[in-house]
Design a protein around this motif. Sequence first.
Motif, PDB file in Angstrom:
ATOM      1  N   VAL A   1     -83.516  -1.941  79.031  1.00  0.00           N
ATOM      2  CA  VAL A   1     -82.778  -3.198  78.903  1.00  0.00           C
ATOM      3  C   VAL A   1     -81.271  -2.989  78.978  1.00  0.00           C
ATOM      4  O   VAL A   1     -80.532  -3.949  79.149  1.00  0.00           O
ATOM      5  CB  VAL A   1     -83.171  -3.964  77.623  1.00  0.00           C
ATOM      6  CG1 VAL A   1     -84.611  -4.411  77.684  1.00  0.00           C
ATOM      7  CG2 VAL A   1     -82.892  -3.154  76.393  1.00  0.00           C
ATOM      8  N   GLN A   2     -80.806  -1.763  78.883  1.00  0.00           N
ATOM      9  CA  GLN A   2     -79.373  -1.490  78.979  1.00  0.00           C
ATOM     10  C   GLN A   2     -78.893  -1.429  80.422  1.00  0.00           C
ATOM     11  O   GLN A   2     -77.701  -1.542  80.682  1.00  0.00           O
ATOM     12  CB  GLN A   2     -79.040  -0.190  78.256  1.00  0.00           C
ATOM     13  CG  GLN A   2     -79.300  -0.258  76.778  1.00  0.00           C
ATOM     14  CD  GLN A   2     -79.076   1.068  76.091  1.00  0.00           C
ATOM     15  OE1 GLN A   2     -78.866   2.082  76.733  1.00  0.00           O
ATOM     16  NE2 GLN A   2     -79.142   1.065  74.780  1.00  0.00           N
ATOM     17  N   VAL A   3     -79.780  -1.268  81.379  1.00  0.00           N
ATOM     18  CA  VAL A   3     -79.423  -1.208  82.795  1.00  0.00           C
ATOM     19  C   VAL A   3     -79.304  -2.634  83.329  1.00  0.00           C
ATOM     20  O   VAL A   3     -80.221  -3.432  83.156  1.00  0.00           O
ATOM     21  CB  VAL A   3     -80.502  -0.427  83.589  1.00  0.00           C
ATOM     22  CG1 VAL A   3     -80.186  -0.434  85.073  1.00  0.00           C
ATOM     23  CG2 VAL A   3     -80.636   0.977  83.059  1.00  0.00           C
ATOM     24  N   PRO A   4     -78.176  -2.971  83.970  1.00  0.00           N
ATOM     25  CA  PRO A   4     -78.029  -4.321  84.507  1.00  0.00           C
ATOM     26  C   PRO A   4     -79.064  -4.599  85.607  1.00  0.00           C
ATOM     27  O   PRO A   4     -79.179  -3.822  86.551  1.00  0.00           O
ATOM     28  CB  PRO A   4     -76.618  -4.347  85.089  1.00  0.00           C
ATOM     29  CG  PRO A   4     -75.965  -3.068  84.702  1.00  0.00           C
ATOM     30  CD  PRO A   4     -77.005  -2.144  84.216  1.00  0.00           C
ATOM     31  N   ALA A   5     -79.813  -5.677  85.452  1.00  0.00           N
ATOM     32  CA  ALA A   5     -80.820  -6.056  86.442  1.00  0.00           C
ATOM     33  C   ALA A   5     -81.143  -7.528  86.287  1.00  0.00           C
ATOM     34  O   ALA A   5     -81.125  -8.067  85.182  1.00  0.00           O
ATOM     35  CB  ALA A   5     -82.087  -5.232  86.263  1.00  0.00           C
TER      36      ALA A   5
END
Length: 51
Positions: free
Chosen positions: A2-6
């Motif tokens: 959830v920390q990776v922008p997507a």
Amino acid sequence: MVQVPACVRFLSCEPLLGPLELDLEGIHWVIVGKQWGGADAEGGRTTSGRS
């Protein structure tokens, strides 16, 4: 994850061989599949669908 922008986050849980305990916060899609091939533990079905 959830920390990776997507825009969309998904999990593919295949084959699902047992229960999972997941935190699905921030997950948009979950793909769940059963293992096929040979006799399975539940119904004795094969990949052809015959018992």
